[in-house]
Enzyme design. Sequence first.
Site, mmCIF file in Angstrom:
data_model
loop_
_atom_site.group_PDB
_atom_site.id
_atom_site.type_symbol
_atom_site.label_atom_id
_atom_site.label_comp_id
_atom_site.label_asym_id
_atom_site.label_seq_id
_atom_site.Cartn_x
_atom_site.Cartn_y
_atom_site.Cartn_z
ATOM 1 N N CYS A 44 -52.773 -52.762 19.801
ATOM 2 C CA CYS A 44 -52.275 -53.734 18.825
ATOM 3 C C CYS A 44 -51.758 -55.002 19.492
ATOM 4 C CB CYS A 44 -51.184 -53.088 17.968
ATOM 5 S SG CYS A 44 -50.342 -54.262 16.907
ATOM 6 N N CYS A 49 -54.588 -56.391 17.063
ATOM 7 C CA CYS A 49 -53.982 -57.109 15.936
ATOM 8 C C CYS A 49 -53.294 -58.428 16.298
ATOM 9 C CB CYS A 49 -52.931 -56.233 15.246
ATOM 10 S SG CYS A 49 -53.338 -54.492 15.202
ATOM 11 N N LYS A 52 -55.498 -61.132 17.972
ATOM 12 C CA LYS A 52 -56.498 -61.423 16.930
ATOM 13 C C LYS A 52 -55.920 -62.361 15.878
ATOM 14 C CE LYS A 52 -56.507 -59.468 13.311
ATOM 15 N NZ LYS A 52 -56.956 -58.137 12.961
ATOM 16 N N TYR A 180 -64.430 -53.882 10.460
ATOM 17 C CA TYR A 180 -63.305 -54.816 10.552
ATOM 18 C C TYR A 180 -63.470 -55.784 11.723
ATOM 19 C CZ TYR A 180 -59.630 -51.939 8.067
ATOM 20 O OH TYR A 180 -58.854 -51.248 7.199
ATOM 21 N N GLU A 184 -64.195 -59.777 11.466
ATOM 22 C CA GLU A 184 -63.092 -60.685 11.795
ATOM 23 C C GLU A 184 -63.502 -61.666 12.892
ATOM 24 O OE1 GLU A 184 -59.174 -58.117 10.441
ATOM 25 O OE2 GLU A 184 -59.694 -58.101 12.555
ATOM 26 N N HIS A 437 -46.255 -69.171 -11.380
ATOM 27 C CA HIS A 437 -47.215 -70.239 -11.613
ATOM 28 C C HIS A 437 -46.853 -71.493 -10.836
ATOM 29 C CE1 HIS A 437 -50.318 -72.284 -13.859
ATOM 30 N NE2 HIS A 437 -49.464 -73.261 -14.130
ATOM 31 N N GLU A 442 -51.010 -64.971 -9.394
ATOM 32 C CA GLU A 442 -50.632 -64.776 -10.796
ATOM 33 C C GLU A 442 -51.759 -64.111 -11.594
ATOM 34 O OE1 GLU A 442 -50.201 -68.325 -13.400
ATOM 35 O OE2 GLU A 442 -50.954 -69.472 -11.696
#
Length: 454
Positions: A44, A49, A52, A180, A184, A437, A442
Amino acid sequence: IMNFDYDLFVIGGGSGGVRAARVTAALDNKRVALAEMDRYGGTCVIRGCVPKKLMVFASEFSSIFTESRSYGWDVQKVNGLNWNFFSKKLSAEVSRLEHVYRNLLKNSGVKTFDQHAKVINEHTVELATGEQFTSEYILLATGGKPDLPNIPGIDHVLTSDQIFSLSKLPQKLLIVGGGYIACEFASIFTGFGSKVTQFCRGETILRGFDSEATTLVANQMKSNGVDLQYGVNVVEIDNIGNSYRITDTYGRVEDFDQILFATGRLPNSNGLQNGSAGLFVGDNGEIVVNKYSQTSIDSIYAIGDLTNRKQLTPIAIKEAMAFVQTAFFNNPTCLDYSSIPTAIFTKPEMGTVGLSEEVAAERGPVDIFTTYFKPMRSGFADNEEKSFIKLIVCKKTDRVLGVHIVAPGAGEMVQMAAIAVKMGATKKDFDNTVAVHPTISEEIVTMQKPVRSS
Ligand code: NDP
């Protein structure tokens, strides 16, 4: 009562191992040691992660400069990414974080060994030096490693282990895989200005995720410039001077500066035990564990990618915390692996939690709510990028079984939606929630009518 050198000996200093070690060391009278043969922080932090995500940030500027013009910014000339500057800074940041991990261990009183270690028997580990230690519990957390197919010339390719330390930005990059990691990096390097070709052996990227969502991601990756090709693979690779020549399944030949294979990962269990130690190992090299992460030897536990359950950092960390409860609090704890939210940092980003439409429909009748729309920001910039939100709702209970989002910030949004899904929220609960909003998210609470039932 036997006298052990330690209460806990951890092998592997990644997300899972470090967490278990320092939490245990913080308990009264617990003596903890950890052995790590590589850099502290694991996949990681060092080659996954974290670097990355920093690359994702770096790659996003190319489109931001263009977009800014549509908002009236006078950006005349963009000289491109200074690879040297960025990669030096990236590597310094990773080193800083590695240091943070080392200090976390040191400050919580964990004794560390910068060495390979293996299991000798139920209570004994041996370091590469031959030195042996005994421990009441042993925790295995050695993670995973890239898996490569066996094809001629495969030693010329990069894996995600090397992609963070390239000395030069490749002009022309081939990425093999549709998971993944492949998707990516296809987005990242396209954002950097490289010409990226992606070979996906199947008919779809991100297999297993909601296919309506992944189809949108794939189509937009293509319109962002990724030459994404399906049903094709590399059969051979040759080194020709400064580049690599590949032959594909159709006999086509093409040259690339670099080739990245992201064809899955395997558990890192090689050399982890003495022949006679007796840990059960599965077909993919995973250490076999029960739901409490306990191995075939009662005093030895294993967590994270090594066990090949869900290859995600937050899962390894949760498994570490559950192990500490089980072993040291007399409180057997296991994880609930349902509805794990996750994000794929492609451009566009995808965030997802719960069941895909395909899986949900197999289990029972569902209503499907979807919305495709051009977010305000893209609309003003005359950018064609569409956002997408999908809810899968159980017809019988009205519970929201899945949320799939393709949009800027989808990873951030799905973390929030995941709390509701995990709590068992119904579509009515979503409807009763007031919209924020104007935002993209939303739309999660404003979808009125199902587009179909499955
Ligand atoms: P994945 O298992 O996600 O994907 C592997 C891909 O490689 C699939 O598209 C698969 O195709 C393809 N493939 C497998 N073998 C071959 C082969 N011999 N030739 C050609 N293609 C092949 O693995 P990744 O390496 O992308 O990632 C590993 C794990 O790391 C992920 O599962 C994920 O858990 C984790 N991860 C999470 C991230 C996040 O949370 N954002 C980011 C990066 C990684 P097919 O579909 O046909 O099997």
